[in-house]
Design a protein around this motif. Structure first.
Motif, PDB file in Angstrom:
ATOM      1  N   LEU A 235     -44.808  17.200 -32.635  1.00  0.00           N
ATOM      2  CA  LEU A 235     -44.795  16.799 -34.038  1.00  0.00           C
ATOM      3  C   LEU A 235     -43.462  17.167 -34.683  1.00  0.00           C
ATOM      4  O   LEU A 235     -42.889  16.386 -35.448  1.00  0.00           O
ATOM      5  N   ALA A 236     -42.958  18.362 -34.357  1.00  0.00           N
ATOM      6  CA  ALA A 236     -41.717  18.832 -34.968  1.00  0.00           C
ATOM      7  C   ALA A 236     -40.525  17.966 -34.588  1.00  0.00           C
ATOM      8  O   ALA A 236     -39.678  17.653 -35.439  1.00  0.00           O
TER       9      ALA A 236
ATOM     10  N   MET B 204     -40.395  14.970 -34.011  1.00  0.00           N
ATOM     11  CA  MET B 204     -40.409  13.647 -34.624  1.00  0.00           C
ATOM     12  C   MET B 204     -39.492  13.587 -35.844  1.00  0.00           C
ATOM     13  O   MET B 204     -39.084  12.511 -36.275  1.00  0.00           O
ATOM     14  N   ILE B 205     -39.163  14.754 -36.398  1.00  0.00           N
ATOM     15  CA  ILE B 205     -38.416  14.785 -37.653  1.00  0.00           C
ATOM     16  C   ILE B 205     -36.994  14.268 -37.469  1.00  0.00           C
ATOM     17  O   ILE B 205     -36.520  13.428 -38.250  1.00  0.00           O
TER      18      ILE B 205
ATOM     19  N   GLN C 251     -47.183  22.169 -38.436  1.00  0.00           N
ATOM     20  CA  GLN C 251     -46.141  21.221 -38.069  1.00  0.00           C
ATOM     21  C   GLN C 251     -46.473  19.825 -38.582  1.00  0.00           C
ATOM     22  O   GLN C 251     -45.580  19.076 -38.989  1.00  0.00           O
TER      23      GLN C 251
ATOM     24  N   ASN D 207     -45.402  19.743 -42.042  1.00  0.00           N
ATOM     25  CA  ASN D 207     -43.936  19.655 -42.070  1.00  0.00           C
ATOM     26  C   ASN D 207     -43.483  18.210 -41.908  1.00  0.00           C
ATOM     27  O   ASN D 207     -42.684  17.686 -42.695  1.00  0.00           O
ATOM     28  N   VAL D 208     -43.996  17.555 -40.878  1.00  0.00           N
ATOM     29  CA  VAL D 208     -43.602  16.175 -40.596  1.00  0.00           C
ATOM     30  C   VAL D 208     -43.979  15.246 -41.750  1.00  0.00           C
ATOM     31  O   VAL D 208     -43.182  14.393 -42.176  1.00  0.00           O
TER      32      VAL D 208
ATOM     33  N   GLN E 105     -35.579  17.655 -44.473  1.00  0.00           N
ATOM     34  CA  GLN E 105     -35.913  18.623 -43.434  1.00  0.00           C
ATOM     35  C   GLN E 105     -36.210  19.996 -44.035  1.00  0.00           C
ATOM     36  O   GLN E 105     -37.128  20.696 -43.592  1.00  0.00           O
TER      37      GLN E 105
END
Length: 453
Positions: A255-256, A258-259, A393, A396-397, A423
């Motif tokens: 998931l992280a 993907m940013i 996460q 976050n995304v 970000q």
């Protein structure tokens, strides 16, 4: 949510008291090695910045590197998993089997992207690259795909080195790696052969191979000399035990990562794609350079929190605010333009210089949040609550992508600052989720591993 905590560190006799000096002796080599990792990216970007078309080469390298980060992520997590769970040869063999499966899968995916039509489709559809850029990006990625293998093997043995408190070998390996990378970079610059983003990939591959060899030599020596065949009472005996801890880490890391692709895709829709991506990439590397020294606070928690929780928390307070201070110095003082011009090779007064500095100022938020997030994630790993990281996460995304959509629509002229702010706010949302869960657990149980809070 509560699960079994990770096993206690074995090897040396437990400390009767924990001193600040002991924490420093363990932490400083880890921090130094992490900082040297970021310097390696500075070397690469500095080499590509000395080409005739720096924005184009840096952008092609950055896009390929973003995809490599996605595929490499399972390999990177071998370090945390090994240091948390491996205490004897039985658990190491289980860990090695998991590592082998993961690395084979990573290489298969990377090869499909490198040598089939899947690669151009991914870079055009998911990363927003121009069709004319794709051959260059694919060529860069073909070299970076080999980096994944060396990276995974060195992370596996890093875990063995860390759990035996031999962290100085991480610094030694990184130091030798940098020397090799610098020599290769110097050759390309002196021979005037910096004509492709593949130059950056070759420099990276050389350094990773060197570090991998050193880590394997030291790790295998520790396995033979200091690790027992079977530690009495150690609960980790098979691959299922390893994977139960590892799987949530892997999901949250996917998931992280993907940013970065999302940011590069969003920046590709701005008025000047090359400038936006290049300024964001340089600013991100500098921000990571400033925070990288403090990116191993989770290892302090894993190895020493049960010894003296309050001393570990005070140590974190001492160092956690330094990354934001360092970024502010680069962003708001003459040190920033000087560093960009004389170290990175960005032309003074150029649009790339201006946009990089602006993006760097937004990264102050990220550098303020990151050390505390790493500390709190260490608490989650210590308690075996790695599933929480999936939700943090995901938050976050979600926040980062939402901010990208909003910022691209209302301030597309912000260039690389769009990615920096998105970000940073995503990371702030992530730490909010982790804090909520830890505090909720404390309230529910009346006693938790995060008593320092």
């Amino acid at each position: 949510m509560q699960t079994s905590p990770v096993p206690q560190r074995s090897g040396a006799a437990p400390f009767q008291a924990l001193s600040f000096r002991q924490l420093l002796l363990f932490f400083l080599p880890l921090g130094a090695s992490a900082s040297l990792v970021m310097i390696s990216h500075v070397i690469i970007n500095g080499t590509l910045a000395r080409s005739a078309h720096p924005e184009l080469l840096i952008a092609s390298y950055t896009i390929a590197l973003s995809l490599m980060d996605v595929i490499e992520r399972p390999a990177i997590l071998l370090r945390q998993t090994c240091s948390a769970l491996v205490r004897d040869k039985v658990s190491f063999r289980a860990m090695s089997a998991i590592a082998a499966y993961l690395l084979v899968c990573c290489l298969i995916v990377g090869s499909l992207i490198s040598y089939t039509p899947m690669g151009p489709w991914v870079f055009i559809r998911l990363f927003g690259a121009e069709p004319s850029q794709v051959p260059e990006i694919v060529n860069v990625f073909q070299w970076l795909n080999l980096v994944i293998l060396f990276s995974g093997v060195r992370c596996l043995f890093h875990g063995i080195i860390i759990v035996n408190l031999r962290t100085k070998w991480l610094t030694i390996g990184m130091g030798i790696r940098l020397i090799g990378m610098f020599l290769v970079a110097a050759y390309f610059v002196s021979a005037d052969k910096v004509t492709s983003g593949s130059v950056g990939a070759l420099i990276f591959l050389t350094g990773m191979a060197i570090e991998c060899i050193i880590s394997v030599i030291e790790g295998r020596s520790l396995l033979r000399r200091d690790i027992p065949e079977k530690l009495e009472g150690h609960p980790v005996t098979n691959k299922a035990h390893i994977f139960r801890f590892y799987r949530p880490l892997m999901v949250s890391s996917f998931l992280a990562v993907m940013i970065d692709p999302a940011i590069n895709a969003a920046l590709g829709t701005t008025g000047n794609m090359e400038l936006a991506i290049a300024s964001f990439a340089i600013a991100l590397n500098l921000a990571h350079l400033m925070q990288s020294f403090f990116s191993y606070l989770h290892q302090i928690v894993l190895n020493f929190y049960h010894v003296n929780a309050r001393k570990v928390f005070r140590f974190a307070v001492t160092v956690a605010f330094l990354p934001a201070v360092l970024v502010s110095i680069l962003g708001y003082s003459p040190a920033g333009p000087w560093f960009l011009e004389h170290v990175i090779g960005v032309q003074a007064g150029s649009p790339l210089m201006k946009e990089t500095l602006q993006a760097l100022r937004w990264f102050m938020i990220m550098n303020l949040v990151f050390p505390w997030l790493d500390y709190l994630n260490g608490l989650l790993m210590l308690r075996g609550q790695t599933k929480v990281m999936v939700w943090s996460q995901a938050c976050n995304v979600a926040v980062a992508i939402l901010m990208l959509v909003v910022l691209v629509r209302i301030v597309p002229y912000w260039s690389g600052s769009i990615g920096a702010l998105a970000q940073s706010l995503g990371l702030a949302a992530e730490i909010g989720v982790v804090l909520y869960v830890l505090r909720a657990s404390r309230t529910a149980s009346g006693k938790t591993a995060n008593q320092a809070f």
